[in-house]
Scaffold this active site. Sequence first.
Site, PDB file in Angstrom:
ATOM      1  N   LYS A   1     -10.509 -44.845  99.815  1.00 54.93           N
ATOM      2  CA  LYS A   1      -9.764 -43.718 100.392  1.00 54.93           C
ATOM      3  C   LYS A   1      -8.638 -44.137 101.331  1.00 54.93           C
ATOM      4  O   LYS A   1      -8.344 -43.471 102.314  1.00 54.93           O
ATOM      5  CB  LYS A   1     -10.723 -42.753 101.142  1.00 54.93           C
ATOM      6  CG  LYS A   1     -11.726 -42.121 100.227  1.00 54.93           C
ATOM      7  CD  LYS A   1     -11.049 -41.170  99.278  1.00 54.93           C
ATOM      8  CE  LYS A   1     -11.713 -41.180  97.917  1.00 54.93           C
ATOM      9  NZ  LYS A   1     -10.815 -40.747  96.851  1.00 54.93           N
TER      10      LYS A   1
ATOM     11  N   THR B   1      -5.543 -46.970  95.142  1.00 55.97           N
ATOM     12  CA  THR B   1      -5.161 -46.702  93.750  1.00 55.97           C
ATOM     13  C   THR B   1      -3.644 -46.659  93.616  1.00 55.97           C
ATOM     14  O   THR B   1      -3.080 -47.202  92.663  1.00 55.97           O
ATOM     15  CB  THR B   1      -5.750 -45.354  93.281  1.00 55.97           C
ATOM     16  OG1 THR B   1      -7.106 -45.288  93.700  1.00 55.97           O
ATOM     17  CG2 THR B   1      -5.680 -45.215  91.780  1.00 55.97           C
TER      18      THR B   1
HETATM   19  N1  LIG Z   1       1.216 -42.090  96.122  1.00 54.56           N
HETATM   20  C1  LIG Z   1      -0.014 -41.594  96.309  1.00 54.56           C
HETATM   21  N2  LIG Z   1      -0.567 -40.769  95.422  1.00 54.56           N
HETATM   22  C2  LIG Z   1      -1.816 -40.277  95.637  1.00 54.56           C
HETATM   23  N3  LIG Z   1      -2.558 -40.574  96.705  1.00 54.56           N
HETATM   24  C3  LIG Z   1      -2.033 -41.403  97.625  1.00 54.56           C
HETATM   25  C4  LIG Z   1      -0.749 -41.940  97.448  1.00 54.56           C
HETATM   26  N4  LIG Z   1      -0.506 -42.728  98.523  1.00 54.56           N
HETATM   27  C5  LIG Z   1      -1.568 -42.663  99.328  1.00 54.56           C
HETATM   28  N5  LIG Z   1      -2.504 -41.874  98.787  1.00 54.56           N
HETATM   29  C6  LIG Z   1      -3.805 -41.600  99.377  1.00 54.56           C
HETATM   30  O1  LIG Z   1      -4.767 -42.334  98.649  1.00 54.56           O
HETATM   31  C7  LIG Z   1      -6.005 -41.682  98.853  1.00 54.56           C
HETATM   32  C8  LIG Z   1      -7.013 -42.164  97.849  1.00 54.56           C
HETATM   33  O2  LIG Z   1      -7.308 -43.488  98.211  1.00 54.56           O
HETATM   34  P1  LIG Z   1      -7.875 -44.540  97.209  1.00 54.56           P
HETATM   35  O3  LIG Z   1      -7.045 -44.607  96.012  1.00 54.56           O
HETATM   36  O4  LIG Z   1      -8.062 -45.799  97.957  1.00 54.56           O
HETATM   37  O5  LIG Z   1      -9.268 -43.857  96.880  1.00 54.56           O
HETATM   38  S1  LIG Z   1     -10.504 -44.514  96.097  1.00 54.56           S
HETATM   39  O6  LIG Z   1     -11.393 -44.994  97.093  1.00 54.56           O
HETATM   40  O7  LIG Z   1     -10.001 -45.524  95.219  1.00 54.56           O
HETATM   41  O8  LIG Z   1     -11.076 -43.361  95.376  1.00 54.56           O
HETATM   42  C9  LIG Z   1      -5.671 -40.228  98.802  1.00 54.56           C
HETATM   43  O9  LIG Z   1      -6.614 -39.549  99.579  1.00 54.56           O
HETATM   44  P2  LIG Z   1      -6.811 -37.974  99.545  1.00 54.56           P
HETATM   45  O10 LIG Z   1      -5.525 -37.411 100.086  1.00 54.56           O
HETATM   46  O11 LIG Z   1      -7.953 -37.666 100.407  1.00 54.56           O
HETATM   47  O12 LIG Z   1      -7.043 -37.580  98.124  1.00 54.56           O
HETATM   48  C10 LIG Z   1      -4.240 -40.171  99.335  1.00 54.56           C
HETATM   49  O13 LIG Z   1      -4.184 -39.667 100.636  1.00 54.56           O
END
Ligand SMILES: Nc1ncnc2c1ncn2[C@@H]1O[C@H](COP(=O)(O)OS(=O)(=O)O)[C@@H](OP(=O)(O)O)[C@H]1O
Length: 820
Positions: free
Chosen positions: A560, A564
């Site tokens: 989180k 990704t």
């Molecule tokens: N470009 C872009 N697109 C989408 N999301 C983005 C991006 N950059 C940062 N984030 C933030 O990444 C959060 C998800 O983190 P992870 O990918 O590390 O999550 S996971 O643990 O692999 O499931 C996700 O958390 P949530 O907002 O809670 O969904 C985003 O805040």
Amino acid sequence: EPYKPPKPRKRPKPVENYTCPFEINDIPKNPPIFHKNNGTDAKILVILDSLFSRHGKSIIQVLNSQKFAFKAEAVSKNLPVLTTARKGRYSLIIVENYYKYLNMARWNRQLLDKYCKEYKVPVFSFISSKPNDQLKRIRIKGSSLWMWQNQRIQSLTATPSPIHKISKIGASRQFPPANSPSDWVLFESAPNFEPILTGTVKSGYERAVVVRDKGREDGVERILFGRNLTDFQVKMVFLDSLWWAMGDEKSVSMDRFIQVDIDDVFVGAQGTRIVEEDVRQLITAQHEFQSKYVENFQFMLGFSGSYFRNGDELEDRGDELLIENAKNFVWFPHMWRHNHAHEHNFTYLEAIMAQNRLFAQNMKIPVDYPYAIAPQHDGVFPVHEQMFEAWKKVWNVSATATEEYPHFKPSTHRKGFIHSGIHVLPRQTCGLYTHTQLFDEYPEGFEKVQKSIQGGDLFFTILMNPISIFMTHQQNYAHDRMALYTFENLFRFLKCWTNLSLKWQDPIKSAQLYFEKFPEEKTPVWTNPCQDPRHQAILPPTLNCTNMTLPNLLILGPQKTGSTALANFLTLHPNVSQNSPIPGSFEEVQFFGGANYLKGIDWYLSNFQNASIIFEKSATYFDNPVAPKQASSLIPNTKLVVILQNPTQRAYSWFQHLLAHKDPSALTAASFSEILEENPPETLRKIRQRCISGGRYVHHLGKWLEHFSLAQIMFIDADELRDEPARVLTALAKWLDLPDFPFETHLRYSPSKGFHCRLIEGKTKCLGESKGRKYPKMSDVEREKLDKIFGLDNSALYKFLRKNRLKIPNWLEESVRIRA
Ligand SMILES: Nc1ncnc2c1ncn2[C@@H]1O[C@H](COP(=O)(O)OS(=O)(=O)O)[C@@H](OP(=O)(O)O)[C@H]1O
């Protein structure tokens, strides 16, 4: 068959068997005693003169062989930290050089003494004679004990002491007066000290070589050694003392299981093979070993049927006699023609194993245990998955043994593991090879064999291992019959000098016992076979050192934090490749510290394609307790990326993730706030833990830094990654030595998504719904609660980054300022 004229046979050389210099029939049965400390960690602190001294190394070797956890340090001005907040870190302290202990800075010594008294932790130490020191009789500083240096002894005896377990009390040997060493340190008898091993000097006085200071004078218990571990009686006392300090009734056993495999009883060049008389001697010896030394002793005979009757006339008769007496032995299969597994695939391996099984059926060879050995260790480690599969299919194999895990050297480090249902036991070395056939032609002289038996390596192999599995070859039972001599004398020597009960049991039972004793070895630790020439030589056909697609970059997460997005954007670079998506684990490989690790290296490699940067991101790695060790064993030089997100935000995002996945306990929570209570209801405790624990960054980082250097790690600020991904990726690419790439032209902010996305053919391609979720903002109350929970962790992270001159993310700067 063409007539094969027999080669002249060498006559067995008459060599006298070892005779015990004393007779102790009824051993005074000491109930073994064990030292009880104050519940300290089962770990040993070793303070060495230098990490490279010979004596220091031999101490470490014994500790390793006994699988004790220890920390070895060279003497320095500072003592290592001895306690944690709640208990003592060490159960025993070994100081290589007693003079260094006696002359320690006063405050250090006081600290150490206090620790030893408070936690009831004993000290072991060694004293050696100072050469040319005229002062023979010296009183030991701070004690009523007198010692003599530069002494010559005439005999050495184990004196009654409850420390002895393996050593027989009363066991004694004489030293030849003329050329025995004259540099022993001996201790005078004194009321507060108990001799454990005593030497007699010319004048007839008995003085202690090893003495136990019962701590009556200053409250610290000690065992002092006036000799290093080169003398086998002293080394035995050292071993017994270690178990006195570290063991208990449950962990210490006098049973020693011994298995002698005759690795391939039909393989051997003409003229070197066994003949009828050798077979008869083998049977006689087996009976004798059984009745005199080793309960239930059985030779274990391996076979590759293709080589049956492959000798000259006499040798073929020998083979036939073996088969006629097949029921006298325990048999186990090899391949059909001693084939090297690493050259073949499943279909071929299955075929040759089936052929060998047919041979066993035709010859009425009983194969009673699902145990098999691979010629030359091929396929066992490095694991050749297809051999494991063929073994299971044809022979139902559940146990084998190898010398190669984790590496052939050092032999005291050998371990076992379980893979794909097959129990791999460590194998020990006994010095008998296919080329060691004659007493007079033993490579380093026959004396070397005798030394190894009489208190040398082979003797200690049995002492140190609950189960010893040896590999021998049929040539060792022909001509001089060196193997029969070796084992007979080894058993005699063991019977003479130790209280051990020697036993044989089948390898399946041994496998069970081994992993009961050492459950932490069940999971293998994969290493890169291309880093070990021996492993490279037996590489399975699926692995190739010029084309090993092991990652050189891991994105560790935490979860989180935007991992990704980072991974997704990094793959835009043409010189970078990521693993193919893995179904069932959010596309992540989740190898280290996860269930996929048990699938082995072949599986791991199969997920990657070659590129200058091969990477995978598994956000589960960062806070996994075993991932750092497993990752560093396989890819020690990999680079690591850690994303630093405000842990408060991270916790909330994780909670939203649980809600989105309809986590049953998360749904029961009245609010996020409820989870953050200090003592939430039972059902929410685990969720609280999962939201919070990953955010304790410095704690988890510490584990990674035990195995990787800081220079291998890059930290990324999550806010920067979210707001200016192109800048972050450009910096990352630079750090990875990749050619420049215009990330900014391939990324674009999407107002509807609220995040940056990839730009492909003019269209934005954003991450899926689950990344960048839509949910209400966290309330101020929740934020404050979380900030408080992470307060200490955040200041620790701040200090850590400052100390290492690393960039401090804005959110951290702010959170520390608010706290202050
Ligand atoms: N470009 C872009 N697109 C989408 N999301 C983005 C991006 N950059 C940062 N984030 C933030 O990444 C959060 C998800 O983190 P992870 O990918 O590390 O999550 S996971 O643990 O692999 O499931 C996700 O958390 P949530 O907002 O809670 O969904 C985003 O805040």
